[in-house]
Write a protein that holds these residues in place. Structure first.
Motif, PDB file in Angstrom:
ATOM      1  N   SER A  24     -13.601   1.378  -1.182  1.00 30.85           N
ATOM      2  CA  SER A  24     -12.865   2.647  -1.252  1.00 30.85           C
ATOM      3  C   SER A  24     -11.926   2.841  -0.058  1.00 30.85           C
ATOM      4  CB  SER A  24     -13.840   3.828  -1.341  1.00 30.85           C
ATOM      5  OG  SER A  24     -14.690   3.866  -0.201  1.00 30.85           O
ATOM      6  N   GLU A  77      -7.291   4.336   0.263  1.00 32.72           N
ATOM      7  CA  GLU A  77      -6.887   5.613   0.865  1.00 32.72           C
ATOM      8  C   GLU A  77      -5.985   5.359   2.066  1.00 32.72           C
ATOM      9  OE1 GLU A  77     -10.484   7.555   1.967  1.00 32.72           O
ATOM     10  OE2 GLU A  77     -11.364   7.410  -0.042  1.00 32.72           O
ATOM     11  N   HIS A  90      -4.896   5.996   5.819  1.00 28.79           N
ATOM     12  CA  HIS A  90      -5.569   6.403   7.049  1.00 28.79           C
ATOM     13  C   HIS A  90      -4.542   6.402   8.173  1.00 28.79           C
ATOM     14  CE1 HIS A  90      -9.591   5.933   5.243  1.00 28.79           C
ATOM     15  NE2 HIS A  90      -9.083   4.869   4.650  1.00 28.79           N
TER      16      HIS A  90
END
Length: 260
Positions: free
Chosen positions: A94, A98, A100
């Motif tokens: 995961s 995403e 960051h």
């Protein structure tokens, strides 16, 4: 130089690719690729638009851009030292899916700088593969306290004028009533769509805008902290410092440009 001008990133027959430039220039065109991308700003500051959100990378910060994310980079810094790495990653993890934005710890900074020896090398190198595999394997642990300094671009056209006004007058004390008049929307409607589209209240949005602008000014090295505070709309250095610390979890002095 922008790597996308000369190299088809997804056609590289190696899992990792390193690209460093002292004075990075940008094509400012939205694009995507199958490899994930780590962007590190050693000096200067960098804006990155990813999937409709604008993120700011101050110096000594990095961003992980997930594979397949539509993004572009642009900056207002006169000179920027940018280090970019591309990597094939596990889609089932995961973390990789995403974005960051984070302050780079000393160990990672040294690893990134060490990797400069492989910059722009197209051929496979076993040592490079081994080293970069270790770097990207440890990346999630380096990003545990991720800083997400971003402003989401609103899709609702009714916010175009009020958001434009905010960006041009962020240093003034703006009330929701002022934006209601500009947008010709009721207070309740404006508050609802503003929160829905930006993910924050007006006061928080204005705070983020001010801090982003202050980071630009601080990294340019032209103004003192006191001058910066007043330039972006704070009535005192103390108020600016409190606001800055609440957003950045660090002090304004940490971002003052230092001469080498």
């Amino acid at each position: 130089m922008n790597p996308h001008d000369t190299i088809a990133i997804d056609e590289l027959e190696k899992p990792y690719f390193v690209w460093f430039e002292d004075n990075w220039t940008h094509d400012d065109i939205l694009h995507s690729h199958e490899k994930g991308q780590l962007v590190y700003v050693e000096s200067g500051f960098q804006y990155i638009t990813v999937d409709g959100k604008i993120y700011l990378l101050p110096q000594n910060h990095a961003a992980w851009i997930p594979p397949g994310s539509v993004h572009k980079t642009n900056t207002h810094s006169e000179k920027i030292k940018l280090m970019i790495m591309f990597a094939d990653v596990d889609p089932d993890i995961s973390f990789h899916q995403e974005i960051h934005v984070f302050s780079v710890p000393p160990v990672l900074k040294e690893m990134i700088k060490y990797a400069e020896r492989w910059s722009k090398i197209m051929s496979k190198d076993p040592d490079e593969m081994l080293f970069l595999k270790a770097l990207f394997n440890e990346l999630p642990r380096f990003v545990e306290h991720s800083l997400k300094l971003h402003i989401r671009l609103p899709e609702d056209k009714r916010l175009s004028e009020p958001i434009g006004y905010l960006h041009n007058h962020y240093q003034e004390d703006i009330r929701i009533e002022d934006l209601s008049e500009i947008s010709l929307l009721s207070l309740r409607t404006l508050e609802r769509i503003f929160k829905k589209e930006t993910g924050m209240t007006l006061s928080k949005y204005q705070q983020i805008l001010r801090i982003i602008k202050s980071l630009e000014l601080l990294s340019s090295g032209d103004l003192t902290i006191s001058e910066t505070a007043y330039q972006v709309g704070y009535k005192s250095v103390q108020a600016f410092t409190r606001s800055f610390r609440s957003v950045m979890q660090s002090r304004p002095t940490d971002f003052i440009k230092t001469t080498q």
